[in-house]
Design a protein around this motif. Structure first.
Motif, mmCIF file in Angstrom:
data_model
loop_
_atom_site.group_PDB
_atom_site.id
_atom_site.type_symbol
_atom_site.label_atom_id
_atom_site.label_comp_id
_atom_site.label_asym_id
_atom_site.label_seq_id
_atom_site.Cartn_x
_atom_site.Cartn_y
_atom_site.Cartn_z
ATOM 1 N N ASP A 199 0.824 -1.207 0.000
ATOM 2 C CA ASP A 199 0.000 0.000 0.000
ATOM 3 C C ASP A 199 0.862 1.263 0.000
ATOM 4 O OD1 ASP A 199 -2.418 -1.539 0.226
ATOM 5 O OD2 ASP A 199 -1.932 -1.838 2.342
ATOM 6 N N TYR A 200 1.928 1.249 0.783
ATOM 7 C CA TYR A 200 2.831 2.401 0.856
ATOM 8 C C TYR A 200 3.620 2.564 -0.435
ATOM 9 C CZ TYR A 200 1.853 2.803 5.843
ATOM 10 O OH TYR A 200 1.238 2.980 7.057
ATOM 11 N N VAL A 201 4.136 1.454 -0.935
ATOM 12 C CA VAL A 201 4.968 1.509 -2.132
ATOM 13 C C VAL A 201 4.145 1.955 -3.334
ATOM 14 C CG1 VAL A 201 6.393 0.154 -3.704
ATOM 15 C CG2 VAL A 201 6.579 -0.201 -1.235
ATOM 16 N N LYS A 202 2.943 1.433 -3.458
ATOM 17 C CA LYS A 202 2.068 1.819 -4.567
ATOM 18 C C LYS A 202 1.778 3.309 -4.529
ATOM 19 C CE LYS A 202 -2.464 0.837 -6.629
ATOM 20 N NZ LYS A 202 -3.722 0.052 -6.489
ATOM 21 N N ARG A 203 1.457 3.822 -3.348
ATOM 22 C CA ARG A 203 1.155 5.251 -3.209
ATOM 23 C C ARG A 203 2.382 6.107 -3.508
ATOM 24 N NH1 ARG A 203 -1.996 9.331 -4.227
ATOM 25 N NH2 ARG A 203 -1.986 10.964 -2.636
ATOM 26 N N ALA A 204 3.526 5.708 -3.004
ATOM 27 C CA ALA A 204 4.754 6.463 -3.250
ATOM 28 C C ALA A 204 5.096 6.491 -4.732
ATOM 29 C CB ALA A 204 5.905 5.862 -2.451
ATOM 30 N N ALA A 205 4.909 5.364 -5.403
ATOM 31 C CA ALA A 205 5.181 5.305 -6.843
ATOM 32 C C ALA A 205 4.247 6.242 -7.600
ATOM 33 C CB ALA A 205 5.033 3.872 -7.344
ATOM 34 N N GLU A 206 2.988 6.283 -7.179
ATOM 35 C CA GLU A 206 2.014 7.170 -7.826
ATOM 36 C C GLU A 206 2.419 8.639 -7.688
ATOM 37 O OE1 GLU A 206 -2.002 4.407 -7.112
ATOM 38 O OE2 GLU A 206 -1.578 6.136 -5.820
ATOM 39 N N LEU A 207 3.067 8.967 -6.563
ATOM 40 C CA LEU A 207 3.466 10.346 -6.288
ATOM 41 C C LEU A 207 4.850 10.678 -6.839
ATOM 42 C CD1 LEU A 207 2.125 10.715 -2.635
ATOM 43 C CD2 LEU A 207 1.136 11.663 -4.723
ATOM 44 N N GLY A 208 5.454 9.730 -7.521
ATOM 45 C CA GLY A 208 6.734 9.999 -8.155
ATOM 46 C C GLY A 208 7.951 9.844 -7.276
ATOM 47 N N TYR A 209 7.823 9.119 -6.164
ATOM 48 C CA TYR A 209 8.987 8.865 -5.324
ATOM 49 C C TYR A 209 9.948 7.915 -6.044
ATOM 50 C CZ TYR A 209 7.067 11.062 -1.109
ATOM 51 O OH TYR A 209 6.592 11.969 -0.192
ATOM 52 N N ALA A 210 11.238 8.158 -5.857
ATOM 53 C CA ALA A 210 12.254 7.312 -6.480
ATOM 54 C C ALA A 210 12.625 6.131 -5.592
ATOM 55 C CB ALA A 210 13.510 8.126 -6.777
ATOM 56 N N GLU A 211 12.554 6.342 -4.270
ATOM 57 C CA GLU A 211 12.917 5.289 -3.312
ATOM 58 C C GLU A 211 12.000 5.355 -2.100
ATOM 59 O OE1 GLU A 211 17.735 5.090 -4.265
ATOM 60 O OE2 GLU A 211 17.043 5.626 -2.253
ATOM 61 N N ILE A 212 11.752 4.195 -1.517
ATOM 62 C CA ILE A 212 10.970 4.118 -0.284
ATOM 63 C C ILE A 212 11.500 2.970 0.566
ATOM 64 C CG2 ILE A 212 9.209 2.619 -1.332
ATOM 65 C CD1 ILE A 212 7.143 4.002 0.500
ATOM 66 N N GLY A 213 11.458 3.159 1.860
ATOM 67 C CA GLY A 213 11.845 2.097 2.775
ATOM 68 C C GLY A 213 10.687 1.756 3.693
ATOM 69 N N ILE A 214 10.443 0.484 3.901
ATOM 70 C CA ILE A 214 9.440 0.019 4.856
ATOM 71 C C ILE A 214 10.173 -0.274 6.152
ATOM 72 C CG2 ILE A 214 7.618 -1.649 5.318
ATOM 73 C CD1 ILE A 214 7.125 0.161 2.873
ATOM 74 N N SER A 215 9.760 0.371 7.234
ATOM 75 C CA SER A 215 10.540 0.290 8.479
ATOM 76 C C SER A 215 9.626 0.266 9.694
ATOM 77 C CB SER A 215 11.487 1.495 8.576
ATOM 78 O OG SER A 215 10.736 2.695 8.461
ATOM 79 N N ASP A 216 8.796 -0.751 9.768
ATOM 80 C CA ASP A 216 7.858 -0.844 10.890
ATOM 81 C C ASP A 216 8.608 -1.095 12.191
ATOM 82 O OD1 ASP A 216 5.437 -0.740 12.110
ATOM 83 O OD2 ASP A 216 4.632 -2.557 11.227
ATOM 84 N N HIS A 217 7.910 -0.920 13.320
ATOM 85 C CA HIS A 217 8.513 -1.174 14.629
ATOM 86 C C HIS A 217 8.888 -2.649 14.730
ATOM 87 C CE1 HIS A 217 7.809 2.762 16.330
ATOM 88 N NE2 HIS A 217 6.559 2.728 15.886
ATOM 89 N N GLY A 218 10.160 -2.903 14.959
ATOM 90 C CA GLY A 218 10.663 -4.271 14.913
ATOM 91 C C GLY A 218 10.237 -5.106 16.092
ATOM 92 N N PRO A 219 10.260 -6.411 15.923
ATOM 93 C CA PRO A 219 9.975 -7.313 17.039
ATOM 94 C C PRO A 219 11.079 -7.202 18.079
ATOM 95 C CG PRO A 219 10.897 -8.543 15.219
ATOM 96 C CD PRO A 219 10.686 -7.131 14.724
ATOM 97 N N LEU A 220 10.703 -7.176 19.325
ATOM 98 C CA LEU A 220 11.677 -7.140 20.402
ATOM 99 C C LEU A 220 11.885 -8.555 20.921
ATOM 100 C CD1 LEU A 220 10.363 -3.872 22.000
ATOM 101 C CD2 LEU A 220 12.518 -4.153 20.777
ATOM 102 N N TRP A 221 12.848 -8.707 21.791
ATOM 103 C CA TRP A 221 13.215 -10.025 22.302
ATOM 104 C C TRP A 221 12.162 -10.605 23.222
ATOM 105 C CZ3 TRP A 221 15.551 -5.460 22.251
ATOM 106 C CH2 TRP A 221 15.389 -4.646 23.381
#
Length: 260
Positions: free
Chosen positions: A22-44
């Protein structure tokens, strides 16, 4: 200007919506060249309200990799996580780094005298040194490429004073020495304003006092992070204001996280 953004969350963190596609599709539509997905990581410890280790392996990683392939001809996609640093959990970070393109240090809590202190709710001046030590040590490990909202400690300590400047300089000097990017976090512009030391209404972060200090350090790397919790936020008014903030202070912002 090359449009990029490396700070985006998914529903797996329990306080955002959308999946990587969903994020990548939207960013591509807006002309972004790069995107990173960086959700809150799992903790120990899966008792934290984040994605679990199982969700990370079975849902998150496959979804990011699939999205990379699907949109490879439209936008460059990177895999990441935002996560806190706690000493003694080095094996956890090393394992994550093997899976991903990058980690963001997002220090939302610290451990002090065996107690967890929430940066947004309970970080008072007495705890600032504990917070600063964790951030500095985290940057020095080499695990993290970005420090998210480096001025977030002012959220509960809105008065700029000598203590705030000392904390800021320790963080900035460490970033300068280690090459970790300092992030101008757009999500602060989506938050309710607070009163600063002069009684003026300001956003809790980013704070001009902090970023004016950054300008004293020539080699500090600066990046704008939209910190999106919905695909609808990509390129929104807050993201625009973050870029205007950088321009107003004449900050030299990097467009890409990785060398071309």
């Amino acid at each position: 200007m090359v449009k990029t953004n490396y700070h985006n969350h998914t529903w797996l963190c329990r306080h955002a919506k959308g999946m990587p596609e969903d994020y990548v599709k939207r960013a591509a539509e807006l002309g972004y060249a790069e995107i990173g997905i960086s959700d809150h990581g799992p903790l120990w410890d899966d008792s934290f309200i984040r994605m679990t280790e199982e969700e990370y392996r079975d849902i998150y990683l496959p979804a990011v990799e699939l999205t990379k392939k699907r949109f490879s001809d439209k936008i460059k996609v990177f895999s990441g996580l935002e996560i806190e640093y706690v000493p003694g959990e080095e094996k956890h970070y090393e394992k994550l780094r093997k899976d991903l393109d990058y980690l963001i240090l997002g220090q939302h809590f610290v451990i002090r005298n065996g107690k967890m202190i929430d940066v947004f709710r309970g970080l008072e001046e007495a705890s600032l040194d504990t917070y600063t030590d964790a951030v500095v040590e985290g940057m020095e490990t080499g695990y993290f490429r970005i420090l998210a909202h480096p001025d977030v400690f002012l959220f509960n300590n809105p008065r700029w004073n000598e203590k705030a400047e000392r904390v800021s300089r320790r963080i900035i000097e460490t970033a300068s020495r280690t090459g970790v990017f300092l992030e101008i976090n757009a999500n602060g512009f989506r938050r309710r304003k607070i009163l600063n030391q002069d009684g003026a209404e300001v956003h809790p972060y980013p704070r001009k006092e902090f970023w004016n200090l950054v300008k004293e350090y020539q080699n500090v790397k600066i990046l704008i992070g939209e910190d999106n919790h919905s695909p609808d936020y990509i390129g929104d008014r807050a993201a625009i204001k973050a870029r205007e903030f950088a321009a107003e202070l004449n900050l030299q912002v990097r467009e890409r996280l990785f060398d071309v």
